[in-house]
Write a protein that holds these residues in place. Structure first.
Motif, PDB file in Angstrom:
ATOM      1  N   PHE A 243       0.868  -1.171   0.000  1.00  0.00           N
ATOM      2  CA  PHE A 243       0.000   0.000   0.000  1.00  0.00           C
ATOM      3  C   PHE A 243       0.906   1.221   0.000  1.00  0.00           C
ATOM      4  N   PRO A 244       0.723   2.141  -0.958  1.00  0.00           N
ATOM      5  CA  PRO A 244       1.763   3.155  -1.183  1.00  0.00           C
ATOM      6  C   PRO A 244       1.720   4.366  -0.262  1.00  0.00           C
ATOM      7  N   LEU A 245       0.742   4.465   0.627  1.00  0.00           N
ATOM      8  CA  LEU A 245       0.639   5.641   1.489  1.00  0.00           C
ATOM      9  C   LEU A 245       0.971   5.281   2.935  1.00  0.00           C
ATOM     10  N   ASP A 246       1.312   6.299   3.717  1.00  0.00           N
ATOM     11  CA  ASP A 246       1.745   6.089   5.097  1.00  0.00           C
ATOM     12  C   ASP A 246       0.562   5.770   5.999  1.00  0.00           C
ATOM     13  N   LEU A 247       0.639   4.623   6.684  1.00  0.00           N
ATOM     14  CA  LEU A 247      -0.378   4.244   7.655  1.00  0.00           C
ATOM     15  C   LEU A 247       0.162   4.253   9.077  1.00  0.00           C
ATOM     16  N   GLY A 248       1.427   4.582   9.235  1.00  0.00           N
ATOM     17  CA  GLY A 248       2.003   4.699  10.567  1.00  0.00           C
ATOM     18  C   GLY A 248       2.118   3.381  11.309  1.00  0.00           C
ATOM     19  N   VAL A 249       2.426   2.302  10.600  1.00  0.00           N
ATOM     20  CA  VAL A 249       2.524   0.990  11.252  1.00  0.00           C
ATOM     21  C   VAL A 249       3.984   0.597  11.432  1.00  0.00           C
ATOM     22  N   GLU A 250       4.226  -0.200  12.469  1.00  0.00           N
ATOM     23  CA  GLU A 250       5.551  -0.734  12.731  1.00  0.00           C
ATOM     24  C   GLU A 250       5.636  -2.150  12.169  1.00  0.00           C
ATOM     25  N   PRO A 251       6.770  -2.540  11.610  1.00  0.00           N
ATOM     26  CA  PRO A 251       6.911  -3.894  11.062  1.00  0.00           C
ATOM     27  C   PRO A 251       6.630  -4.961  12.111  1.00  0.00           C
ATOM     28  N   GLY A 252       5.883  -5.962  11.695  1.00  0.00           N
ATOM     29  CA  GLY A 252       5.616  -7.095  12.567  1.00  0.00           C
ATOM     30  C   GLY A 252       4.565  -6.861  13.627  1.00  0.00           C
ATOM     31  N   ARG A 253       3.924  -5.714  13.632  1.00  0.00           N
ATOM     32  CA  ARG A 253       2.935  -5.403  14.668  1.00  0.00           C
ATOM     33  C   ARG A 253       1.529  -5.381  14.072  1.00  0.00           C
ATOM     34  N   ARG A 444      -5.687   9.807   9.203  1.00  0.00           N
ATOM     35  CA  ARG A 444      -5.504  10.954   8.314  1.00  0.00           C
ATOM     36  C   ARG A 444      -5.413  10.499   6.865  1.00  0.00           C
ATOM     37  N   THR A 445      -4.589   9.500   6.625  1.00  0.00           N
ATOM     38  CA  THR A 445      -4.365   9.034   5.258  1.00  0.00           C
ATOM     39  C   THR A 445      -5.649   8.524   4.627  1.00  0.00           C
ATOM     40  N   MET A 446      -6.376   7.667   5.338  1.00  0.00           N
ATOM     41  CA  MET A 446      -7.579   7.080   4.765  1.00  0.00           C
ATOM     42  C   MET A 446      -8.701   8.106   4.659  1.00  0.00           C
ATOM     43  N   GLY A 447      -8.769   9.034   5.600  1.00  0.00           N
ATOM     44  CA  GLY A 447      -9.759  10.092   5.486  1.00  0.00           C
ATOM     45  C   GLY A 447      -9.529  10.944   4.247  1.00  0.00           C
TER      46      GLY A 447
END
Length: 493
Positions: A243-253, A444-447
């Motif tokens: 997914f090309p936009l920032d979702l603010g997730v940490e790897p493996g979480r 924010r991104t999805m909104g």
């Protein structure tokens, strides 16, 4: 027919009754020899993840549900018989799954061994309290590792009822939900009239799974049918399109989810949008997909769209009326670079989709296992994945009665590490349901993305193309997109 969160569904309060499925075979000695049938590739992976998560004390859960309306006083005995006949008709719903000799096996209980026990659960006077109850009921009652794999109930009022069925994904897919509504209601109406109802043939999903395993279990990573997947993975060797936009997730979480829905086009706008797509040689889903690609690009994504797209494996006739997990997932790639107008983007989508459909035969789970074995061993997709799904609900079984039955689909997942969006077209318009990680960045991104997409498809309906900028500036950023008026949808009739 729409898909939106159960929390958004306005169900009038009433008395809740449920019917518990019971098998005399379970009470006697179990289902027999489970080695006689094997789970499908989808089912095997789903069951394995549930096992591993339970063992790690990190349980995952998901369900898909359908609700629909019965007008007039409910004949509870007739509904119970309709529900039992429905379960007896579809073999996959009668299956118990278990691990046997390293494989996931399933054995259906014989229809004659099944009975339904009615149970008065509780009476609710408040719609919000009822909604909270149903949400928790679905979450706590569906367990991949326990039989039965679904619950059935109704909210009964003096002059109407809302019927609900919630399933573990292992026994059905989203396209099964219109089948559920049509079959249960058709049988119920026939029983109320004292008439026998003849339903169209519904071959067993277990037969489909058996044929699929026979064809693809023996292939290896060198098989030429995987060349399309290999080309999509490219030099980087990434099986999953990011997914090309920032979702603010940490790897493996994994994260709690946001589950929300909105209307993108009303009925009139959707009709014009469809005609605009057809005028340039495309279909409405291609127009939506092309719009998604342009909005992602305008928000900072690449000019070439790369994503996953689920495709039905029901065919045009064989499995049309069958309940099961008839979904393959395939990668799609097309050019949506800056400067391309609507017709050019649509031509790219059409070409990408046509190429994708020529490689439909290899099951997604099998390709995943062969081409990305390390990621296959994990319990989730490795990072946020670009995912697009579209269904025209007007073409589903029973669609001619949807205005009367008011069926709705609801999906839920306990946690996620990315975003998934489903688009539905019905007689009311074009709708979007998204599940994504509950992080500030993702909200924010999805909104922003949802609002940009709504403006884009509306502009296509108005002017026939991408004429206005679709990127949202901070000053134009909305709190939320246009909400779906699900309360009005539920009350309509």
């Amino acid at each position: 027919m729409q898909q939106f969160p159960l929390e958004m569904h306005h169900v009038a309060p009433g008395r809740v009754v449920e019917w518990r499925l019971r098998s005399s075979a379970v009470e006697a000695e179990g289902p027999g020899d489970p080695a006689s049938r094997k789970a499908s590739f989808n089912q095997d992976k789903h069951f394995t993840v549930a096992e591993e998560s339970r063992a790690a004390d990190d349980p995952v859960a998901s369900w898909v549900a359908v609700t629909f309306e019965v007008t007039g006083p409910l004949d509870e005995r007739a509904l119970a018989q309709a529900l039992l006949s429905f379960v007896q008709r579809h073999e996959v719903l009668r299956c118990a799954f278990r691990r046997l000799a390293g494989e996931v096996a399933c054995e259906p209980f014989a229809p004659a061994t099944l009975t339904l026990d009615p149970e008065h659960v509780e009476t609710f006077e408040d719609a919000d309290e009822l909604s909270d109850f149903l949400v928790e009921r679905f979450k706590r009652s569906i367990d991949t590792l326990s039989w039965p794999l679904f619950i059935m109930g109704a909210v009964v009022r003096e002059d109407s009822a809302t019927v609900y069925l919630a399933f573990d994904h292992i026994v059905c897919d989203g396209m099964s939900m219109p089948i559920v509504a049509r079959e249960v209601l058709t049988a119920y109406e026939g029983l109320c009239r004292g008439e026998a109802v003849e339903l169209p043939p519904a071959p067993s999903y277990l037969d489909f799974a058996e044929e699929q395993r026979r064809r693809y279990l023996s292939i290896d990573a060198r098989d030429g049918r995987l060349d399309y997947w290999k080309a999509f993975m490219g030099p980087a060797g990434e099986f999953f399109p990011r997914f090309p936009l920032d979702l603010g997730v940490e790897p493996g979480r994994m994260y709690p989810i946001v589950n929300e829905a909105s209307m993108l086009l009303d009925a009139g706008e959707a009709e014009v949008f469809e005609k605009t797509c057809l005028a340039v040689g495309g279909k409405p889903f291609m127009g939506v997909l092309g719009s998604v690609a342009v909005c992602l690009r305008e928000a900072g994504g690449p000019g070439v769209y790369r994503g996953f797209m689920p495709v039905s494996e029901r065919g045009r006739s064989t499995w049309t009326n069958s309940v099961g997990w008839f979904v393959n997932t395939l990668p799609i790639e097309f050019d949506a670079s800056p400067g391309r107008d609507f017709a050019q983007v649509m031509a790219s989508v059409r070409a990408g989709f046509s190429e994708m459909m020529t490689h439909l035969d290899v099951p997604f789970v099998r390709a995943w296992e062969l081409l990305a074995p390390e990621e296959f061993a994990a319990r989730s997709w490795p990072y946020p994945v670009n995912f697009f799904s579209y269904i025209d609900m007007r073409k589903c079984p029973g669609a001619e009665r949807h205005d009367e039955w008011r069926p709705t689909t609801h999906v839920w997942s306990a946690r996620a590490n990315g975003a998934c969006s489903w688009f539905q077209r019905d007689t009311d318009g074009l709708h979007m349901n998204s599940i994504y990680v509950d992080t500030p960045a993702a909200r924010r991104t999805m909104g922003d993305f949802q609002e940009a997409l709504r403006l884009t498809v509306q502009e296509i309906a108005r002017s026939g193309g991408f004429r206005r900028p679709v990127a949202l500036t901070p000053q134009r950023r909305p709190v939320r997109g246009t909400p779906l008026d699900v309360a009005a949808f539920a009350r309509r009739g």
